[in-house]
Each structure stands twice: as C-alpha cells, then as structure tokens.
Design a protein around this motif. Structure first.
Motif, PDB file in Angstrom:
ATOM      1  N   THR A 186       0.955  -0.993  -0.027  1.00  0.00           N
ATOM      2  CA  THR A 186       0.192  -0.211  -0.173  1.00  0.00           C
ATOM      3  C   THR A 186       1.099   0.852   0.261  1.00  0.00           C
ATOM      4  OG1 THR A 186      -1.890  -1.107   1.432  1.00  0.00           O
ATOM      5  CG2 THR A 186      -2.028   1.371   1.291  1.00  0.00           C
ATOM      6  N   ASP A 187       1.532   0.855   1.292  1.00  0.00           N
ATOM      7  CA  ASP A 187       2.524   2.871   0.433  1.00  0.00           C
ATOM      8  C   ASP A 187       3.335   2.705  -0.355  1.00  0.00           C
ATOM      9  OD1 ASP A 187       2.421   3.261   3.573  1.00  0.00           O
ATOM     10  OD2 ASP A 187       3.962   1.807   3.979  1.00  0.00           O
ATOM     11  N   HIS A 188       3.889   1.450  -1.073  1.00  0.00           N
ATOM     12  CA  HIS A 188       5.128   1.595  -2.573  1.00  0.00           C
ATOM     13  C   HIS A 188       3.625   2.309  -3.361  1.00  0.00           C
ATOM     14  CE1 HIS A 188       8.304  -0.249  -1.512  1.00  0.00           C
ATOM     15  NE2 HIS A 188       7.627  -1.338  -1.308  1.00  0.00           N
ATOM     16  N   PHE A 189       2.269   2.289  -3.395  1.00  0.00           N
ATOM     17  CA  PHE A 189       1.721   2.922  -4.381  1.00  0.00           C
ATOM     18  C   PHE A 189       1.081   4.021  -3.662  1.00  0.00           C
ATOM     19  CE2 PHE A 189       2.857  -1.491  -6.176  1.00  0.00           C
ATOM     20  CZ  PHE A 189       2.967  -1.519  -6.870  1.00  0.00           C
ATOM     21  N   PRO A 211       7.735   1.514  -6.910  1.00  0.00           N
ATOM     22  CA  PRO A 211       7.013   1.915  -7.747  1.00  0.00           C
ATOM     23  C   PRO A 211       6.731   3.320  -8.174  1.00  0.00           C
ATOM     24  CG  PRO A 211       6.628  -0.368  -6.582  1.00  0.00           C
ATOM     25  CD  PRO A 211       8.116   0.506  -6.121  1.00  0.00           C
ATOM     26  N   ALA A 212       7.467   3.937  -7.138  1.00  0.00           N
ATOM     27  CA  ALA A 212       7.397   5.444  -7.162  1.00  0.00           C
ATOM     28  C   ALA A 212       8.783   5.526  -7.993  1.00  0.00           C
ATOM     29  CB  ALA A 212       7.796   6.309  -5.651  1.00  0.00           C
ATOM     30  N   GLU A 213       9.824   5.084  -7.926  1.00  0.00           N
ATOM     31  CA  GLU A 213      10.868   5.379  -9.094  1.00  0.00           C
ATOM     32  C   GLU A 213       9.943   5.487 -10.656  1.00  0.00           C
ATOM     33  OE1 GLU A 213      14.741   4.804  -6.680  1.00  0.00           O
ATOM     34  OE2 GLU A 213      13.544   2.804  -7.137  1.00  0.00           O
ATOM     35  N   ILE A 214       9.713   4.102 -10.890  1.00  0.00           N
ATOM     36  CA  ILE A 214       9.191   3.873 -12.235  1.00  0.00           C
ATOM     37  C   ILE A 214       7.628   5.160 -11.953  1.00  0.00           C
ATOM     38  CG2 ILE A 214       7.472   2.596 -13.684  1.00  0.00           C
ATOM     39  CD1 ILE A 214       9.116   0.094 -11.613  1.00  0.00           C
ATOM     40  N   ALA A 215       6.887   5.666 -11.789  1.00  0.00           N
ATOM     41  CA  ALA A 215       5.845   6.641 -12.208  1.00  0.00           C
ATOM     42  C   ALA A 215       6.108   7.588 -11.952  1.00  0.00           C
ATOM     43  CB  ALA A 215       5.231   6.392 -10.919  1.00  0.00           C
ATOM     44  N   LYS A 216       7.600   7.955 -11.255  1.00  0.00           N
ATOM     45  CA  LYS A 216       8.162   9.574 -12.160  1.00  0.00           C
ATOM     46  C   LYS A 216       8.729   9.563 -13.558  1.00  0.00           C
ATOM     47  CE  LYS A 216      10.389  10.550  -7.558  1.00  0.00           C
ATOM     48  NZ  LYS A 216      11.338  10.649  -6.165  1.00  0.00           N
TER      49      LYS A 216
END
Length: 90
Positions: A12-15, A51-56
C-alpha cells in the motif's frame, strides 16, 4: 502486527498517492520486466526500481506500451554493460 499486515502495508505504501491509471502503468512495466527478465537489462527494473521511481518516469496519458518503451533506452545500456561484464570474464 503480523507478517501479512506488514507486507500488505508495504505494498500500500509503495503505491500511495498514485492514481489507478498510474498503478496500471507501473504494473505494466513490472509485468514486462518479469516476462523479459533474462533478456538483458530488464532484471534491473524488476529488482532495483521501486514503484514510485517508475511512476516518476511515466505520464498519466501514456499507453502501457509507451510506459514500457520509456525504459527501453536504459535497459539497453544495462544490457550492454552486462554483456561487457560477461565477455570480459573470459
């Protein structure tokens, strides 16, 4: 807190803060990386990118194919480096 609860919270934290569309795009990149894991460089995405790095690197309006294509230049560089390391070992 049980192990499951810790794991569930971690996911949950990752997304956190991502739209459903962005989660779909990130998952598409991970799915592609998993499918092509041993095809030079995609293992780096699968193992090292959060995931946050990919999303950036992505934009909401992208298609899933465009999201994957966004990583191809970097994956190509890593594949070349992996090939050089293997070739220099002999």
């Amino acid at each position: 807190m049980s192990t499951f609860e810790v794991y569930q919270r971690s996911i949950t934290d990752h997304f956190a803060g991502m739209s459903d569309r962005m989660v779909d795009l990130v998952k598409a990149v991970y799915d592609h990386a998993d499918e092509h894991y041993s095809e030079g460089g995609w293992d780096v995405i699968a193992e090292c990118w959060e995931p946050a790095e990919i999303a950036k690197e992505l934009r909401e309006g992208m298609t899933e194919a465009e999201a994957v294509d966004e990583f191809r230049p970097s994956v190509s560089v890593w594949a070349d480096r992996q090939a050089d390391a293997i070739n220099s070992a002999f």
